[in-house]
Design an enzyme around this catalytic site. Structure first.
Site, mmCIF file in Angstrom:
data_model
loop_
_atom_site.group_PDB
_atom_site.id
_atom_site.type_symbol
_atom_site.label_atom_id
_atom_site.label_comp_id
_atom_site.label_asym_id
_atom_site.label_seq_id
_atom_site.Cartn_x
_atom_site.Cartn_y
_atom_site.Cartn_z
ATOM 1 N N GLU A 199 46.706 40.137 -32.308
ATOM 2 C CA GLU A 199 45.542 39.321 -32.691
ATOM 3 C C GLU A 199 45.093 39.645 -34.104
ATOM 4 O OE1 GLU A 199 41.149 38.377 -33.008
ATOM 5 O OE2 GLU A 199 42.250 40.248 -33.317
ATOM 6 N N GLU A 200 45.104 40.920 -34.456
ATOM 7 C CA GLU A 200 44.554 41.354 -35.737
ATOM 8 C C GLU A 200 45.385 40.903 -36.933
ATOM 9 O OE1 GLU A 200 41.732 42.510 -36.128
ATOM 10 O OE2 GLU A 200 41.102 43.569 -34.314
ATOM 11 N N ASP A 244 37.610 47.098 -30.289
ATOM 12 C CA ASP A 244 38.063 45.788 -30.762
ATOM 13 C C ASP A 244 39.579 45.739 -30.631
ATOM 14 O OD1 ASP A 244 38.381 43.357 -32.019
ATOM 15 O OD2 ASP A 244 37.900 44.097 -34.022
ATOM 16 N N HIS A 288 42.434 40.978 -26.518
ATOM 17 C CA HIS A 288 43.626 41.469 -27.226
ATOM 18 C C HIS A 288 43.736 42.988 -27.157
ATOM 19 C CE1 HIS A 288 41.861 42.838 -31.147
ATOM 20 N NE2 HIS A 288 41.005 41.828 -31.018
ATOM 21 N N ASP A 324 35.974 39.233 -26.979
ATOM 22 C CA ASP A 324 36.225 40.006 -28.187
ATOM 23 C C ASP A 324 34.950 40.694 -28.630
ATOM 24 O OD1 ASP A 324 37.546 41.041 -30.443
ATOM 25 O OD2 ASP A 324 38.634 39.173 -30.771
ATOM 26 N N HIS A 346 36.778 48.505 -36.373
ATOM 27 C CA HIS A 346 37.819 48.684 -37.396
ATOM 28 C C HIS A 346 37.655 50.037 -38.091
ATOM 29 C CE1 HIS A 346 39.717 44.490 -37.840
ATOM 30 N NE2 HIS A 346 39.041 44.526 -36.703
#
Length: 372
Positions: free
Chosen positions: A226-227, A194, A79, A249, A334
């Site tokens: 995706e998130e 990510d 992603h 991922d 993140h």
């Protein structure tokens, strides 16, 4: 006094890994729902290797390297979206209030630089304001700031100056980070690992197959959103309809103080058995194990139930898709800056390149029969 022997750090590890490509993927701006900057980078690196490049209506990019004959299809999903923010409100004094797009802990944000991108593509640097500790009560210093209490300082006088820059409510706010090769050059720091690293790995596999004959049609898919709910994987998966799908991922790094989950950096290939969104096809996992052993690649297994991947949407499409996830451990995901290891990236590219070269209908049927 005995002199301690100086440890020599590697100078050119995994030299065939395209670090410039990884840098471009990492530094592109592309929060959830606004991934065009990242998909353009992916398209640039796919254009000389893929036979076709398409997009679904959400913006996921799909590059295909055709196989010979009527072979099966395999899709590698990574992603492109990263966590970030939108402009929620422009205060009269020119400060910007924000709203989350994807999950980011507010504790990580104070004094960090961000990029605000206007609807016509202009970019402005701001900083998330950090209150000084002078005179702050102890209980206040111990608290994690709520997102609604944070604001961005653009270095302007008032709201009129903000609007003169072209900034409006709804404009995107992206973490601003310079990619760096770390002191041990095996370690690479950047934003958006990510999961730009998954999209970059998928791209690298297709590039490795340039000029190579293989049975399968190989798709490199850079998914969006995706998130915020694995959305792009669903629409792109419908568009590709693959016989086998592998989501790439990030997973948590276990080699940092206080870590309870994850995989150490530098492990090699990380084969996921199960996460919060999917139970991976075990025969497909066994096949990957066998190829790793034949190629001399180290591997480990990952089980993490506190998160999901694109596999969560992919494996439920149509009458079911043969599917698994392969992970790259990364520290501090993140956040503005995450760290990963070249070996994990290079070994995963090597494994998937070999898998795509070998994939034929006999292998697909063997994996399919394992569920019956």
């Amino acid at each position: 006094m005995q002199m301690q022997e100086k440890k020599n750090l590697p100078t050119d590890p995994y030299g065939d890994l395209d670090v410039e490509m990884l840098k471009r993927f990492s530094e592109a701006n592309g929060i959830c729902g606004h991934e065009k900057g990242a998909s353009r980078v992916m398209a640039e690196y796919l254009k000389d290797a893929a036979d076709t490049i398409d997009y679904d209506n959400l913006g996921s990019i799909i590059g295909c390297k055709k196989g010979k004959g009527e072979g099966p299809s395999v899709a590698l999903f990574g992603h492109l979206d990263e966590v970030g923010f939108l402009v929620k409100k422009i205060e009269d004094n020119g400060f910007i209030r924000v709203i989350n797009v994807g999950g980011m802990w507010p504790h990580l944000l104070l004094a960090q630089e961000v990029t605000i991108t206007t609807r016509d593509g202009r970019e402005y640097v701001g900083v998330i304001s950090s209150p000084p500790p002078h005179g702050m009560p102890a209980e206040e210093r111990a608290k994690v700031k709520e997102l609604e209490d944070l604001f961005i300082d653009l270095g302007v006088n008032d709201a009129d100056e903000v609007k003169a820059l072209g900034i409006r409510v709804g404009d995107t706010i992206t973490p601003r980070t310079q990619f760096r090769v770390m002191n041990n050059p095996n370690y690479l720091m950047g934003k958006a690992w990510d999961d730009r690293i998954g999209a970059a790995i998928a791209t690298a596999v297709v590039r490795n197959l340039k000029g190579v004959e293989h049975q399968a049609d190989v798709y490199a898919v850079g998914t969006v959103q995706e998130e915020v709910g694995l959305r792009g994987a669903q629409t792109a998966g419908y568009m590709v309809h693959p016989d086998i799908a592998i989501a790439l991922d990030c997973t948590l790094a276990s080699d940092v103080p206080g870590s309870k989950y994850g995989t150490p950096l530098g492990t090699g290939v990380t084969l996921c058995l199960m996460d919060g969104s999917v139970i991976c096809n075990r025969e497909l996992v066994y096949t990957m194990e066998q190829i790793c052993e034949e190629l001399g690649l180290s591997y480990t297994h990952d089980i993490f139930l506190k998160g999901g991947t694109d596999s969560g949407s992919i494996h439920k499409l149509f009458n079911g898709v043969l599917n698994m996830t392969i992970s790259i451990p990364a520290r501090s995901i993140h956040s503005h800056r995450a760290v990963l290891h070249r070996k994990d990236v290079a070994d995963t590219i090597t494994l998937l390149t070999a898998f795509c070269k070998r994939l034929d209908w006999e292998m697909v049927e063997r994996i399919r029969r394992s569920n019956r």
